[in-house]
Write a protein that holds these residues in place. Structure first.
Motif, mmCIF file in Angstrom:
data_model
loop_
_atom_site.group_PDB
_atom_site.id
_atom_site.type_symbol
_atom_site.label_atom_id
_atom_site.label_comp_id
_atom_site.label_asym_id
_atom_site.label_seq_id
_atom_site.Cartn_x
_atom_site.Cartn_y
_atom_site.Cartn_z
ATOM 1 N N ALA A 1 51.292 38.090 34.207
ATOM 2 C CA ALA A 1 51.766 39.278 33.469
ATOM 3 C C ALA A 1 50.749 39.668 32.393
ATOM 4 C CB ALA A 1 53.134 38.988 32.842
ATOM 5 N N LYS A 2 50.142 38.656 31.748
ATOM 6 C CA LYS A 2 49.187 38.910 30.665
ATOM 7 C C LYS A 2 47.969 39.692 31.146
ATOM 8 C CE LYS A 2 47.779 35.538 27.512
ATOM 9 N NZ LYS A 2 47.976 36.243 26.250
ATOM 10 N N THR A 3 47.451 39.325 32.336
ATOM 11 C CA THR A 3 46.187 39.908 32.793
ATOM 12 C C THR A 3 46.390 41.109 33.719
ATOM 13 O OG1 THR A 3 46.118 38.298 34.597
ATOM 14 C CG2 THR A 3 44.910 37.735 32.582
ATOM 15 N N ASN A 4 47.628 41.541 33.875
ATOM 16 C CA ASN A 4 47.897 42.701 34.719
ATOM 17 C C ASN A 4 47.643 43.992 33.938
ATOM 18 O OD1 ASN A 4 48.853 44.614 36.438
ATOM 19 N ND2 ASN A 4 50.965 43.873 36.492
ATOM 20 N N LEU A 5 46.634 44.752 34.364
ATOM 21 C CA LEU A 5 46.280 45.981 33.635
ATOM 22 C C LEU A 5 46.782 47.239 34.341
ATOM 23 C CD1 LEU A 5 42.545 45.201 32.679
ATOM 24 C CD2 LEU A 5 44.633 44.542 31.472
ATOM 25 N N VAL B 1 41.259 42.348 25.272
ATOM 26 C CA VAL B 1 41.999 42.488 26.524
ATOM 27 C C VAL B 1 41.699 41.251 27.358
ATOM 28 C CG1 VAL B 1 42.229 43.815 28.651
ATOM 29 C CG2 VAL B 1 41.883 45.011 26.485
ATOM 30 N N GLU B 2 42.728 40.558 27.771
ATOM 31 C CA GLU B 2 42.528 39.358 28.580
ATOM 32 C C GLU B 2 42.671 39.717 30.046
ATOM 33 O OE1 GLU B 2 45.395 37.856 25.987
ATOM 34 O OE2 GLU B 2 44.262 36.036 25.506
ATOM 35 N N ILE B 3 41.708 39.258 30.828
ATOM 36 C CA ILE B 3 41.674 39.620 32.246
ATOM 37 C C ILE B 3 41.473 38.372 33.101
ATOM 38 C CG2 ILE B 3 40.868 41.996 31.960
ATOM 39 C CD1 ILE B 3 38.033 41.062 32.082
ATOM 40 N N ALA B 4 41.736 38.527 34.402
ATOM 41 C CA ALA B 4 41.554 37.393 35.310
ATOM 42 C C ALA B 4 40.185 37.448 35.968
ATOM 43 C CB ALA B 4 42.657 37.391 36.373
ATOM 44 N N LEU C 1 35.705 45.720 21.231
ATOM 45 C CA LEU C 1 36.737 45.269 22.156
ATOM 46 C C LEU C 1 36.236 44.056 22.932
ATOM 47 C CD1 LEU C 1 39.555 45.903 23.420
ATOM 48 C CD2 LEU C 1 38.342 47.242 25.153
ATOM 49 N N MET C 2 36.975 42.971 22.813
ATOM 50 C CA MET C 2 36.648 41.770 23.588
ATOM 51 C C MET C 2 37.284 41.887 24.967
ATOM 52 S SD MET C 2 37.569 38.835 20.743
ATOM 53 C CE MET C 2 37.133 37.439 21.806
ATOM 54 N N LEU C 3 36.470 41.834 26.009
ATOM 55 C CA LEU C 3 36.997 41.745 27.368
ATOM 56 C C LEU C 3 36.858 40.284 27.755
ATOM 57 C CD1 LEU C 3 35.169 44.885 28.821
ATOM 58 C CD2 LEU C 3 37.545 44.737 28.038
ATOM 59 N N THR C 4 37.971 39.589 27.779
ATOM 60 C CA THR C 4 37.919 38.137 27.939
ATOM 61 C C THR C 4 38.479 37.695 29.282
ATOM 62 O OG1 THR C 4 38.127 37.828 25.556
ATOM 63 C CG2 THR C 4 38.662 35.926 26.943
ATOM 64 N N ASP C 5 37.607 37.095 30.094
ATOM 65 C CA ASP C 5 38.020 36.543 31.378
ATOM 66 C C ASP C 5 38.603 35.150 31.106
ATOM 67 O OD1 ASP C 5 38.199 35.214 33.797
ATOM 68 O OD2 ASP C 5 36.408 36.156 34.638
ATOM 69 N N THR D 1 33.481 36.113 27.436
ATOM 70 C CA THR D 1 33.850 37.396 26.834
ATOM 71 C C THR D 1 32.664 38.346 26.837
ATOM 72 O OG1 THR D 1 35.589 36.500 25.416
ATOM 73 C CG2 THR D 1 34.519 38.506 24.660
ATOM 74 N N ARG D 2 32.944 39.591 27.223
ATOM 75 C CA ARG D 2 31.996 40.674 26.992
ATOM 76 C C ARG D 2 32.551 41.451 25.810
ATOM 77 N NH1 ARG D 2 31.107 43.208 33.070
ATOM 78 N NH2 ARG D 2 30.103 41.374 33.988
#
Ligand SMILES: [Mn+2]
Length: 302
Positions: free
Chosen positions: A184-188, A216-219, A249-253, A259-260
Motif C-alpha cells: 500500500a505504501k509504494t502504490n502510486l 516518496v517511497e517506491i518499490a 524530493l527524495m525518491l526512495t526505493d 534514494t534519488r
C-alpha cells in the motif's frame, strides 16, 4: 476538549499516533480528547485504518486558544494555523526538537526511536492501560510504516519489541501485515505530480530561509522514471511561489535502500556534486530524518 494533531501532510504515524494518543488520554487520564488531521490521508494510512476498523480523523481548524497535544513533530511550520497561540499540553515525538515554545509547562515524551507509536505503546504500558485491538493495529501500522518494516536505520529494539507485542495482542501475523502495508505504501496509482510532492513534504528553516524536503517511497525506480521531469518542474514552481531556497524530493526505493534526491531552487547547486546531474544519488539511504536531512542541513547551512 483536547485536540491531538500530527504534522501537516500527515503520514501514517501522524494519523495513527494521533488516534492512539487521543485514546490514551481518554482511558488513562480521563481527558476528553479527539484526534484531528492536517490533510488528506494516504492510501497506506487508509489501509491501516481499514484493518483497524477506525475512521479517519476530522480535519483540523485553527487551534488558537485551544488545548492541544502534538504527535510526531515540534516544528511550528509543520503545525496547524494558530499553533503559536494554542495551549500546548503535551508532545509525543521521535524527531529532533523543533522551534516550538510554550507559555505553560507541558508534558513531553521525545525518544530517539523509530516511531511515535513506539513511545505511545510504552506510555500505555507504563500506566497499565489495556490496549484495545483497534488501537493496537493503529500503532502497529504506524511502526511498520515509519521503520519501513524494521529496515530503516531509525528502527530500534524498542520498535521491534513494541511491534511484536502489539501484533501478538491484536492476533495479527506481523510479516503478512507488513507485506501488505508496504505494498500500500509504494502504490502510486492515480497520484498526481502535485500530490507526490505534497504527500510527505516537510518544511525546515535554515539561516532564516525556508526549505522543503519531500519523500516518496517506491518499490522500483521504474515507477517514477517517466515522472522526473514533471516532478522537477513542480519543485521549481514551489520555489517560485513560496520563496523556498530549496524544494527537494527524495525518491526512495525501499527494496534497495537507494534514494534519488531531486533538488530545485537557489540552493540546489550546493547539494549537487556536478551541476549536470539530474539528481543527487544517495546510496544506502532510506531515512530523511537520520540520513538525508542531517547531511542536507550541514551542507545547506555552510
Ligand atoms: Mn513518525
Amino acid at each position: 476538549m483536547i485536540q491531538v494533531v500530527g504534522h501537516s501532510n500527515p503520514d501514517s504515524d501522524s494519523i495513527c499516533s494521533a488516534l492512539a494518543a487521543a485514546e490514551w488520554l481518554k482511558v488513562s487520564r480521563g481527558e476528553e480528547a479527539v484526534a484531528v488531521s492536517q490533510g488528506e490521508i494516504t492510501g497506506e494510512t487508509a489501509f491501516i485504518l481499514n484493518e483497524a476498523g477506525v475512521e479517519a480523523p476530522v480535519l483540523c481548524e485553527n487551534v488558537e486558544d485551544q488545548k492541544v497535544w502534538l504527535v510526531d513533530f515540534t516544528d511550528l511550520g509543520q503545525g496547524p494555523e494558530g499553533l503559536d497561540k494554542a495551549d500546548i499540553m503535551g508532545v509525543i515525538d521521535h524527531h529532533r526538537l523543533g522551534d516550538l515554545t510554550t507559555v505553560n509547562p507541558l508534558e513531553m515524551w521525545i525518544w530517539p526511536v523509530g516511531c511515535s507509536s513506539t513511545i505511545l505503546f510504552n506510555l500505555f504500558r507504563m500506566e497499565n492501560v489495556k490496549i484495545e485491538r483497534s488501537v493496537a493495529v493503529l500503532m502497529l501500522g504506524a511502526i511498520i510504516s515509519d521503520t519501513v518494516a524494521f529496515r530503516s536505520p531509525t528502527c530500534t529494539d524498542k520498535d521491534r519489541e513494541a511491534a511484536q507485542q502489539l501484533a501478538e495482542e491484536a492476533g495479527i501475523s506481523l510479516y503478512d501485515f507488513a507485506d501488505r502495508l508496504l505494498r500500500a505504501k509504494t502504490n502510486l496509482d492515480g497520484l498526481t505530480i502535485e500530490s507526490l510532492v505534497d504527500r510527505d513534504l516537510k518544511q525546515y528553516a535554515i539561516n532564516g530561509a525556508n526549505v522543503v524536503v519531500g519523500q516518496v517511497e517506491i518499490a522500483s525506480f521504474e515507477q517514477v522514471e517517466d515522472k522526473i521531469e514533471a516532478l522537477d518542474a513542480e519543485l521549481q514552481a514551489r520555489c517560485e511561489q513560496k520563496g523556498f531556497k530549496l524544494a527537494s524530493l527524495m525518491l526512495t526505493d525501499i527494496t534497495t535502500s537507494t534514494t534519488r534526491l531531486l533538488v530545485k531552487g537557489e540552493w540546489a547547486e550546493k547539494l549537487k556534486s556536478d551541476s549536470d546531474d539530474r539528481w543527487v544519488q544517495m546510496e544506502d539511504t532510506l531515512s530523511r530524518k537520520k540520513q538525508a536531512w542531517p547531511w542536507m542541513q550541514k551542507v545547506l547551512a555552510a
